[in-house]
Design a protein around this motif. Structure first.
Motif, PDB file in Angstrom:
ATOM      1  N   PHE A   1       0.804  -1.202   0.000  1.00 40.66           N
ATOM      2  CA  PHE A   1       0.000   0.000   0.000  1.00 40.66           C
ATOM      3  C   PHE A   1       0.848   1.268   0.000  1.00 40.66           C
ATOM      4  N   HIS A   2       2.105   1.114  -0.356  1.00 40.56           N
ATOM      5  CA  HIS A   2       2.942   2.305  -0.407  1.00 40.56           C
ATOM      6  C   HIS A   2       3.831   2.282  -1.618  1.00 40.56           C
ATOM      7  N   HIS A   3       4.200   3.474  -2.026  1.00 40.77           N
ATOM      8  CA  HIS A   3       5.070   3.601  -3.176  1.00 40.77           C
ATOM      9  C   HIS A   3       6.471   3.152  -2.812  1.00 40.77           C
ATOM     10  N   PHE A   4       7.095   2.461  -3.725  1.00 39.37           N
ATOM     11  CA  PHE A   4       8.508   2.185  -3.554  1.00 39.37           C
ATOM     12  C   PHE A   4       9.158   2.398  -4.900  1.00 39.37           C
ATOM     13  N   SER A   5      10.384   2.770  -4.859  1.00 35.49           N
ATOM     14  CA  SER A   5      11.097   2.938  -6.104  1.00 35.49           C
ATOM     15  C   SER A   5      12.498   2.400  -5.953  1.00 35.49           C
ATOM     16  N   ILE A   6      13.100   2.063  -7.064  1.00 33.98           N
ATOM     17  CA  ILE A   6      14.442   1.503  -7.050  1.00 33.98           C
ATOM     18  C   ILE A   6      15.341   2.423  -7.862  1.00 33.98           C
ATOM     19  N   SER A   7      16.468   2.759  -7.297  1.00 33.49           N
ATOM     20  CA  SER A   7      17.376   3.611  -8.036  1.00 33.49           C
ATOM     21  C   SER A   7      18.807   3.288  -7.654  1.00 33.49           C
ATOM     22  N   THR A   8      19.731   3.805  -8.405  1.00 33.74           N
ATOM     23  CA  THR A   8      21.127   3.640  -8.055  1.00 33.74           C
ATOM     24  C   THR A   8      21.776   5.012  -8.087  1.00 33.74           C
ATOM     25  N   THR A   9      22.123   5.515  -6.899  1.00 32.88           N
ATOM     26  CA  THR A   9      22.759   6.820  -6.823  1.00 32.88           C
ATOM     27  C   THR A   9      24.150   6.669  -6.259  1.00 32.88           C
ATOM     28  N   ASN A  10      25.126   7.316  -6.889  1.00 27.47           N
ATOM     29  CA  ASN A  10      26.518   7.225  -6.453  1.00 27.47           C
ATOM     30  C   ASN A  10      26.940   5.772  -6.271  1.00 27.47           C
ATOM     31  N   SER A  11      26.514   4.961  -7.194  1.00 30.03           N
ATOM     32  CA  SER A  11      26.835   3.529  -7.148  1.00 30.03           C
ATOM     33  C   SER A  11      26.191   2.808  -5.981  1.00 30.03           C
ATOM     34  N   HIS A  12      25.353   3.496  -5.231  1.00 27.98           N
ATOM     35  CA  HIS A  12      24.612   2.846  -4.149  1.00 27.98           C
ATOM     36  C   HIS A  12      23.261   2.408  -4.689  1.00 27.98           C
ATOM     37  N   PRO A  13      23.037   1.098  -4.794  1.00 26.58           N
ATOM     38  CA  PRO A  13      21.691   0.650  -5.132  1.00 26.58           C
ATOM     39  C   PRO A  13      20.748   1.052  -4.007  1.00 26.58           C
ATOM     40  N   THR A  14      19.666   1.689  -4.346  1.00 26.97           N
ATOM     41  CA  THR A  14      18.801   2.243  -3.312  1.00 26.97           C
ATOM     42  C   THR A  14      17.349   1.860  -3.524  1.00 26.97           C
ATOM     43  N   VAL A  15      16.732   1.380  -2.471  1.00 29.49           N
ATOM     44  CA  VAL A  15      15.296   1.150  -2.476  1.00 29.49           C
ATOM     45  C   VAL A  15      14.662   2.271  -1.675  1.00 29.49           C
ATOM     46  N   THR A  16      13.724   2.975  -2.275  1.00 30.91           N
ATOM     47  CA  THR A  16      13.061   4.050  -1.560  1.00 30.91           C
ATOM     48  C   THR A  16      11.612   3.678  -1.295  1.00 30.91           C
ATOM     49  N   LEU A  17      11.262   3.695  -0.038  1.00 31.68           N
ATOM     50  CA  LEU A  17       9.886   3.402   0.357  1.00 31.68           C
ATOM     51  C   LEU A  17       9.234   4.687   0.794  1.00 31.68           C
ATOM     52  N   ASP A  18       8.179   5.036   0.112  1.00 31.73           N
ATOM     53  CA  ASP A  18       7.504   6.276   0.462  1.00 31.73           C
ATOM     54  C   ASP A  18       6.254   5.969   1.259  1.00 31.73           C
ATOM     55  N   LEU A  19       6.396   6.078   2.586  1.00 29.12           N
ATOM     56  CA  LEU A  19       5.260   5.754   3.459  1.00 29.12           C
ATOM     57  C   LEU A  19       4.298   6.918   3.573  1.00 29.12           C
ATOM     58  N   THR A  20       4.616   8.003   2.904  1.00 29.67           N
ATOM     59  CA  THR A  20       3.704   9.146   2.952  1.00 29.67           C
ATOM     60  C   THR A  20       2.722   9.115   1.801  1.00 29.67           C
ATOM     61  N   ARG A  21       2.958   8.197   0.880  1.00 26.40           N
ATOM     62  CA  ARG A  21       2.077   8.123  -0.280  1.00 26.40           C
ATOM     63  C   ARG A  21       1.488   6.728  -0.395  1.00 26.40           C
TER      64      ARG A  21
END
Length: 387
Positions: free
Chosen positions: A302-322
């Motif tokens: 029930f929340h947005h998540f996105s996957i990205s790679t910044t500065n060679s850091h693989p990053t999972v972003t979970l947006d619990l506000t949306r």
DNA sequence: CGGTTTTGACCCGCGC
DNA sequence: GCGCGGGTCAAAACCG
């Protein structure tokens, strides 16, 4: 005279009756108190039994996980071969969570020297990221599948510590870890959790010690740096940054690293979801993006998540506000038989429910999660109230 | 008194 | 090589 005597007799009788009533009442109350005490004792016993069972289970789980992590690399090879046979779309060259191309020659030499050592040590360092969510009454088979994916992904989860770790840990006990990370040239997977919360010090089950604060050039709002203080050598760090100037604005919390100690109940509950996210992200090489996305939908339905790679850091972003409502869920998500109870101070109502799935960030405002935690908390409250 | 927070200094990777 | 800037250190202050 007779009347007066009779009246006084009845008055005396009434007095005796009243006294005996009071005594009976007192006895009854005493009996009740005694009963409550007995119940209290029973509950205490039950609580200690539950705690003992929990502790022993936790020990067993740690043991089993340790064994599975050791075996998972072999299992992974096996699965990869199966995948090849099944003509799955596998991009072997994509290794999220690694930046092998960036390894310097100096580091390559070190890798050659200690690669054998690394293979052995890395097995012990594939523990999950220590945060996440609590998910209850999940379809067992689906969870099994996901857990299997996570375990396999963990086998791939060879992270590197950045130079900050080299600086921060100077004792020799940590030297092996640091060398290993340095040599592989890998960067840790990060998991960002964006949550609207009045208190930036989100209680995610772990104890954190602030070790720095910095105002970034690009963002006038200060960023706080925390280190896990549950173990003296725990390499886990987190950064907390407010997303807006208002007091109610969301906080972005970025976690990095693996805990080297058993996690408390809240944290281990929380570990499932985001750990899965990080692991699935890192397993992107062996599974299609759609399946990764679908798996994350199970953990964060029930929340947005996105996957990205910044500065060679693989990053999972979970947006619990949306909130991310069921129209974005995977088709086979068992909405009909169960539902989700979540309230991260989000103004949006949770979806209708018949069973409970609980995301539990203790410290955030969660709604009536009937988890083991809350049951124990209720027991404790009741016990303390009765004593 | 021990643990935590604050904060200026320092380190070092990265882009130019 | 140099400067920028993110991340960390560590001493002092603070707190329970």
């Amino acid at each position: 005279m007779i009347k007066e005597e009779t009246v006084s007799y009845f008055q005396t009788f009434d007095g005796v009756m009243a006294e005996s009533d009071k005594e009976e009442e007192l006895d009854a109350t005493k009996a009740k108190v005694e009963k409550v005490r007995e119940e209290n004792e029973k509950l205490k016993l039950l609580l200690s039994t539950i705690l003992n069972n929990y502790n022993s289970l936790q020990m067993q789980v740690s043991k089993v996980l340790g064994q599975q992590q050791g075996a998972s690399s072999m299992e992974l090879d096996h699965i990869d071969r199966q995948d090849e046979n099944n003509d799955y779309d596998v991009d072997i060259s994509l290794r999220l969570g690694r930046s092998e191309q960036k390894i310097s020659k100096k580091e390559e030499n070190k890798v050659d020297k200690i690669s054998t050592k690394n293979v052995e040590e890395s097995k012990d360092k594939r523990s999950a990221l220590g945060f996440g969510f609590q998910i209850q009454s999940y379809e067992a088979s689906k969870l099994d599948d996901l857990c299997r994916q996570v375990k396999l992904a963990n086998a791939e989860n060879k992270c590197v510590s950045s130079r900050k770790d080299v600086k921060s840990v100077r004792n020799e006990n940590h030297q092996d870890v640091l060398e290993e990370h340095e040599q592989t040239g890998l960067k840790k997977t990060r998991v960002c959790v964006k949550a609207s919360c009045e208190d930036p010090s989100i209680n995610d089950g772990c104890q954190w010690r602030k070790y720095g604060q910095k105002t970034a050039k690009t963002n006038p709002l200060p960023r706080a740096y925390y280190r896990c203080s549950m173990s003296s050598n725990c390499p886990v760090r987190k950064q907390v940054q407010r997303c807006g100037e208002e007091e109610t604005s969301a906080f972005m919390t970025t976690y990095e690293g693996n805990h080297d100690h058993p996690l408390p109940m809240e944290a281990s509950h929380m570990a499932a979801g985001t750990s899965a996210a990080a692991s699935l992200l890192q397993s992107g090489s062996s599974s299609s993006s759609s399946s990764t996305s679908a798996s994350l939908s199970y953990f964060f339905p029930f929340h947005h998540f996105s996957i990205s790679t910044t500065n060679s850091h693989p990053t999972v972003t979970l947006d619990l506000t949306r909130p991310n409502y069921p129209n974005q869920l995977p088709d086979d998500y068992p909405l009909s038989s169960s539902s989700f109870s979540l309230n991260f101070s989000s103004p949006d109502p949770p979806p209708p429910s018949s069973h409970d799935h609980t995301l539990n960030f203790s410290g955030l405002r969660t709604q009536a999660p009937l988890s083991t935690d809350s049951l124990l908390a209720r027991y404790r409250t009741r016990l303390s109230g009765q004593q």
